[in-house]
Design a protein around this motif. Structure first.
Motif, PDB file in Angstrom:
ATOM      1  N   TRP A  91      19.167  32.761  -4.777  1.00 51.61           N
ATOM      2  CA  TRP A  91      19.309  32.870  -3.376  1.00 51.61           C
ATOM      3  C   TRP A  91      20.037  34.237  -2.650  1.00 51.61           C
ATOM      4  CZ3 TRP A  91      24.775  33.623  -2.129  1.00 51.61           C
ATOM      5  CH2 TRP A  91      25.633  33.076  -3.513  1.00 51.61           C
ATOM      6  N   ALA A  94      16.622  35.771  -2.592  1.00 49.35           N
ATOM      7  CA  ALA A  94      15.943  35.417  -1.219  1.00 49.35           C
ATOM      8  C   ALA A  94      16.448  35.909  -0.221  1.00 49.35           C
ATOM      9  CB  ALA A  94      15.908  33.891  -1.397  1.00 49.35           C
ATOM     10  N   THR A 142       9.405  29.704   7.117  1.00 51.10           N
ATOM     11  CA  THR A 142       9.711  28.911   5.880  1.00 51.10           C
ATOM     12  C   THR A 142      10.532  29.685   4.986  1.00 51.10           C
ATOM     13  OG1 THR A 142       7.470  27.716   6.438  1.00 51.10           O
ATOM     14  CG2 THR A 142       8.505  27.408   4.480  1.00 51.10           C
ATOM     15  N   LEU A 143      10.007  30.986   4.731  1.00 47.03           N
ATOM     16  CA  LEU A 143      10.795  31.529   3.710  1.00 47.03           C
ATOM     17  C   LEU A 143      12.279  32.041   4.099  1.00 47.03           C
ATOM     18  CD1 LEU A 143       8.326  34.221   2.604  1.00 47.03           C
ATOM     19  CD2 LEU A 143       9.169  32.136   1.155  1.00 47.03           C
ATOM     20  N   SER A 144      12.494  32.173   5.363  1.00 46.65           N
ATOM     21  CA  SER A 144      13.863  32.545   5.864  1.00 46.65           C
ATOM     22  C   SER A 144      14.707  31.324   5.991  1.00 46.65           C
ATOM     23  CB  SER A 144      13.752  32.990   7.375  1.00 46.65           C
ATOM     24  OG  SER A 144      12.997  33.936   7.701  1.00 46.65           O
ATOM     25  N   LEU A 145      14.157  30.000   6.270  1.00 44.76           N
ATOM     26  CA  LEU A 145      14.823  28.983   6.244  1.00 44.76           C
ATOM     27  C   LEU A 145      15.455  28.404   4.796  1.00 44.76           C
ATOM     28  CD1 LEU A 145      13.127  26.844   9.107  1.00 44.76           C
ATOM     29  CD2 LEU A 145      15.197  28.207   9.383  1.00 44.76           C
ATOM     30  N   ILE A 146      14.632  28.770   3.779  1.00 46.68           N
ATOM     31  CA  ILE A 146      14.677  28.502   2.328  1.00 46.68           C
ATOM     32  C   ILE A 146      15.959  29.216   2.067  1.00 46.68           C
ATOM     33  CG2 ILE A 146      14.123  28.648   0.026  1.00 46.68           C
ATOM     34  CD1 ILE A 146      11.208  27.792   1.138  1.00 46.68           C
ATOM     35  N   ALA A 147      15.837  30.483   2.424  1.00 50.21           N
ATOM     36  CA  ALA A 147      16.967  31.431   2.182  1.00 50.21           C
ATOM     37  C   ALA A 147      18.426  30.997   2.842  1.00 50.21           C
ATOM     38  CB  ALA A 147      16.653  33.005   2.724  1.00 50.21           C
ATOM     39  N   ALA A 149      19.343  27.789   3.747  1.00 47.17           N
ATOM     40  CA  ALA A 149      19.971  26.810   3.046  1.00 47.17           C
ATOM     41  C   ALA A 149      20.374  27.052   1.699  1.00 47.17           C
ATOM     42  CB  ALA A 149      18.711  25.562   3.130  1.00 47.17           C
ATOM     43  N   ALA A 150      19.456  27.682   1.048  1.00 44.51           N
ATOM     44  CA  ALA A 150      19.954  27.965  -0.484  1.00 44.51           C
ATOM     45  C   ALA A 150      21.291  28.899  -0.482  1.00 44.51           C
ATOM     46  CB  ALA A 150      18.758  28.798  -1.169  1.00 44.51           C
ATOM     47  N   LEU A 160      21.327  26.108  -8.084  1.00 44.43           N
ATOM     48  CA  LEU A 160      19.768  25.502  -7.336  1.00 44.43           C
ATOM     49  C   LEU A 160      18.894  26.069  -8.559  1.00 44.43           C
ATOM     50  CD1 LEU A 160      20.744  27.517  -4.012  1.00 44.43           C
ATOM     51  CD2 LEU A 160      20.535  25.055  -4.453  1.00 44.43           C
TER      52      LEU A 160
END
Ligand code: HEM
Length: 162
Positions: A91, A94, A142-147, A149-150, A160
């Motif tokens: 993360w 990310a 999508t990549l930003s929201l994963i970053a 949340a992670a 993770l």
């Protein structure tokens, strides 16, 4: 002010930067572009997009710098450079990857050629160009929201990776 207090302020600025920046990307991706794509007049669509995206791009430049500076300050405060050697802390990578991608687009690619390329392509093929730009925004969001949340989970010690 103690260095811990500065660290806490940096974290607050970091989160504020992400909220303004990724929140804006979410609005552009889920509301602005889909609405523009339904506009029948391609010239009006392009004009409105460039006006609104131009204004957001200015704001995005400011908040990406704030997010990056506060992020690197926190790494320094935490003496966290070694984290980048640990796959389980992906993360961290990310966050930096998302920051580098947006910083490249906003400060290098867009001013150098992307803006002109988009304008000329949208004049030639408005529907195809807005479809392509929408897809790129969906991938970046999508990549930003994963970053996001992670990072929230990773900061609190959730592993993770198996
Ligand atoms: C240069 C780029 C960046 C660096 C160096 C960086 C660094 C950091 C560091 C060191 C932390 C605190 C970690 C800890 O307490 O253990 C953090 C937290 C966080 N970062 Fe980043 N970050 C960067 C970019 C981003 C980006 C682009 C996003 C969102 C897409 C993001 C979202 C977050 C979130 C949500 C937290 C957790 C805040 C909390 O729950 O307190 N960061 N970041």
């Amino acid at each position: 002010m103690t260095s811990y207090e500065v660290f806490v302020i940096a974290r607050a600025l970091h989160v504020l930067g992400v909220v303004m920046w990724i929140g804006g990307v979410a609005f552009v991706t889920t509301v602005l572009i889909p609405s523009l794509r339904r506009m029948p007049d391609a010239d009006k669509r392009l004009e409105l997009f460039e006006k609104l995206e131009g204004r957001f791009s200015f704001q995005a430049k400011i908040v990406t710098v704030i997010t990056g500076a506060s992020g690197f300050y926190m790494v320094h405060h935490l003496d966290g450079w070694a984290r980048f050697k640990e796959p389980a802390l992906w993360w961290m990578h990310a966050m930096v990857l998302v920051w580098v991608m947006f910083t490249l687009v906003l400060f290098v690619l867009e001013p150098l050629f992307l803006h002109r390329w988009f304008h000329e392509r949208a004049k030639r093929d408005p529907d195809g160009t807005f479809r392509l730009v929408h897809r790129m925004h969906v991938i970046l969001l999508t990549l930003s929201l994963i970053a996001v949340a992670a990072a929230v989970a990773g900061v609190r010690g959730l592993r993770l990776l198996p």
